[in-house]
Design a protein around this motif. Sequence first.
Motif, short mmCIF file in Angstrom:
data_model
loop_
_atom_site.label_atom_id
_atom_site.label_comp_id
_atom_site.label_asym_id
_atom_site.label_seq_id
_atom_site.Cartn_x
_atom_site.Cartn_y
_atom_site.Cartn_z
N SER A 1 0.77 -0.97 0.02
CA SER A 1 -0.18 0.30 -0.19
C SER A 1 0.89 1.03 0.12
O SER A 1 0.71 2.13 0.96
N GLN A 2 1.75 0.91 -0.70
CA GLN A 2 2.80 2.28 -1.53
C GLN A 2 1.90 2.35 -2.28
O GLN A 2 1.64 2.35 -3.24
N ASN A 3 2.21 4.52 -1.96
CA ASN A 3 1.41 5.38 -3.40
C ASN A 3 2.48 5.68 -4.26
O ASN A 3 2.57 6.96 -3.26
N ARG B 1 0.30 9.12 -29.42
CA ARG B 1 -1.31 10.10 -30.56
C ARG B 1 -1.50 10.88 -29.49
O ARG B 1 -2.75 11.08 -29.04
N VAL B 2 -1.05 12.44 -28.97
CA VAL B 2 -1.64 13.44 -28.45
C VAL B 2 -2.51 14.41 -29.87
O VAL B 2 -2.58 13.78 -30.79
N PRO B 3 -2.85 15.47 -29.39
CA PRO B 3 -3.86 16.18 -30.17
C PRO B 3 -2.38 16.52 -31.15
O PRO B 3 -1.17 16.98 -31.12
N LYS C 1 -4.64 9.87 -12.82
CA LYS C 1 -5.81 9.97 -13.35
C LYS C 1 -5.79 10.96 -14.19
O LYS C 1 -6.76 11.31 -14.72
N ASP C 2 -4.85 11.68 -14.29
CA ASP C 2 -5.33 12.84 -15.14
C ASP C 2 -3.96 13.40 -16.06
O ASP C 2 -3.50 13.92 -16.37
N SER C 3 -3.57 11.58 -16.69
CA SER C 3 -2.86 11.59 -18.47
C SER C 3 -3.55 11.01 -19.10
O SER C 3 -4.22 9.91 -19.01
N SER C 4 -3.77 12.29 -20.31
CA SER C 4 -5.24 11.80 -21.53
C SER C 4 -4.32 10.34 -21.93
O SER C 4 -4.50 9.02 -22.30
N ILE C 5 -2.75 10.66 -21.81
CA ILE C 5 -2.06 9.24 -22.78
C ILE C 5 -1.94 7.76 -22.34
O ILE C 5 -2.85 6.62 -23.06
N PHE D 1 -5.25 7.11 -21.47
CA PHE D 1 -6.02 6.69 -21.06
C PHE D 1 -6.98 6.00 -22.53
O PHE D 1 -8.46 5.67 -22.88
N HIS D 2 -6.23 6.21 -23.76
CA HIS D 2 -6.51 5.75 -24.53
C HIS D 2 -6.48 4.85 -25.18
O HIS D 2 -6.80 3.40 -24.59
N ALA D 3 -7.41 4.58 -26.01
CA ALA D 3 -8.23 3.20 -26.27
C ALA D 3 -7.17 1.96 -27.18
O ALA D 3 -7.00 2.14 -28.35
N LYS E 1 -5.33 -4.51 -27.23
CA LYS E 1 -4.71 -5.50 -25.98
C LYS E 1 -4.44 -6.87 -27.02
O LYS E 1 -5.46 -7.65 -27.71
N GLU F 1 1.22 6.11 3.33
CA GLU F 1 1.77 7.62 3.67
C GLU F 1 0.34 8.80 4.46
O GLU F 1 0.97 9.75 5.21
N ARG G 1 -9.23 15.46 -22.01
CA ARG G 1 -8.68 16.11 -23.73
C ARG G 1 -9.40 17.35 -24.16
O ARG G 1 -9.05 18.61 -24.40
#
Lengths: 332, 288
Positions: free
Chosen positions: A46-48, A237-239, A284-288, A290-292, A295, B168, B252
């Motif tokens: 449980s380290q973050n 694949r960023v904008p 959770k703040d990085s759009s790259i 969460f790309h579709a 797999k 933490e 985005r």
Amino acid sequence: MFKTFSHIYIEENIKDHFRTKEILARFPNSIPILIRHYKDSFNRNSQNFRIQKESPKLILAEKKENFLYPGSDFSPNFSHPHFYYNTLALNCIYDCEYCYLQGMFPSANLVLFVNWEDFFSATEEFIEKNKSLYLALSYDTDLLALESFFPATKEWLKFAELHPNLSLEIRTKSTNYGQIAKMKPNPNVILAWTVSPQAIIEKVEHGTPSLQARLKSINQAISDGWKVRICIDPILRVPDWNTHYQSLADILGKELKMDGLTDISFGGFRMNIDFLKRITEVRKDSSILFHAFEKKDKIVSYSKLETEEILELMSTSLNKNFSPSQIKVSYF
Amino acid sequence: MSALFFAVLSEAKSWLERSQAKPFSHSGKFRIFKNESHFIIISGTGKLSMALAVSEFAHTLSKEERNQMKIWNLGIAGSNNQEIPLGDFFWIHKITDAASGRDFYPDRIMGSQFKKETNLKTFDKPITKEKKVDRFLSLTEEELDGVSLIDMEGSGFFEAASLYFPLENIAVGKVVSDHLEGKFCQSENIEMMMEKILNPLYEEWISPLPWDRVDPFETNDWPIVETFIQDIRLTETMKHDLKKSVRFFRLRNPDSLLPLPETMLKNNLKSKTDLKQFFDDWRKSLHV
Ligand code: SF4
């Protein structure tokens, strides 16, 4: 650049090691804490990773086994029969949003192994037995970025001078070339720089040097006679990604000294599916991330169509500036 | 939210007064006090009691609450070092459990106006350096080599807390109450020492964890989507994938309206194939 380390954890058995002392002397304001084994701290539950990355600690340790690992399928082996990597350090002072280390390690703290001599002996043994070795030196870290307080790259370059059957690849985003600039260039060593469009560096590769600064180091290394590899990897694949990467290819074509350039490799984003799952739980703040993705065999990557687009764009733009024999596709 | 564990009432007294925490009714055995959003828990002496109190308290909370809770143990400790003055306060960065030999490493991530840090060893009995004192365990200088502070709860607290709370969020701090002379501290002295650190530390204790940020996606976007999908039967995997796609869209397009399919389309879903098509089209519209 990174801040200093508020705390330094030190394995009891190496507390008097000369290298431990040298490193500690660099951080006189850090609080030293003796520990029994680095895993007692590094592998805790449980380290973050994200929270720790805000104030990463240093862990000084002794590596007791596994001085060489066979190279992973994710990285290009450049057709060498004995492609291995070692881990003199775990984790990195930079914070790239796409970095797989965030999903691989339970902790964001930086582990440095001080017993380099054991790594050297294991490497010597391997070479003796197998006659050759292609060793990726900066794996699971950016080793050259640590050079000012962990001068391992320099020592390995010295070691490589004495072992002609050893080929090294030292991959970095750092501009610490100055730290090794006085060494004699070795044809068995490839200094590999990962580069990205400046817009991506600013948005995604937190804490890393600018493209221009990296180019300066690269050109310096080429002028000094080193073999240099350029890695455009991972392509994201960023904008407006196509404009960004096209212009990166143009900048490289215009600004790089070509003669010493061994090759230029590129690869699309890919990652072990479990690592990505772990990363997206805390980042959770990085759009790259969460790309579709598609797999396949426990690996996520861009879809076939997206991959073809990347291949097409990169081949066309790199072909304008580089000879086809220099261009390598590292992974798709 | 913050929770603070003490072993005995005399350690907690000034904190209870300052926080105006009132007894919190619950079915357990330990004394829990609460004001609007902070808890003070008194466990009794010894690491087992402390561990049980942590566990009992943790069970009164949901996992989400636990993840956002700052959780501290404060109290008194004996010092092996004569030069450390009584009343000095230390954050603890290493705890050794004397009985099991196990070490624990509280991460010091947050800044504090108390700058001193040291290690702590938790014993099952009160410790003295003097020879043969009734009810105390006598240890020699060699046995105490490398040990800075000594208490009877720290390891029990940390081991239990790390089972329920993110590492933490957990901190341990101790005030030096004696130099292991083999005498039990008087309650009044303990109260006084704890009161001395109260004012500066109280603000640190009640301030929220710096990384406890509200995720606007969870509070704004996802509830809208959840309401929209409540009458269609998406599998858990589909919901999971949809959530990622909606998040991608939001990252985005921070200022755009979230694209939701036409309600009519949703009402016309007849088969699994329809649903799949509807779902795929929606996700595609989110990944533009
Ligand atoms: S430089 Fe490499 S190792 Fe370091 S954070 Fe970025 S991707 Fe990870």
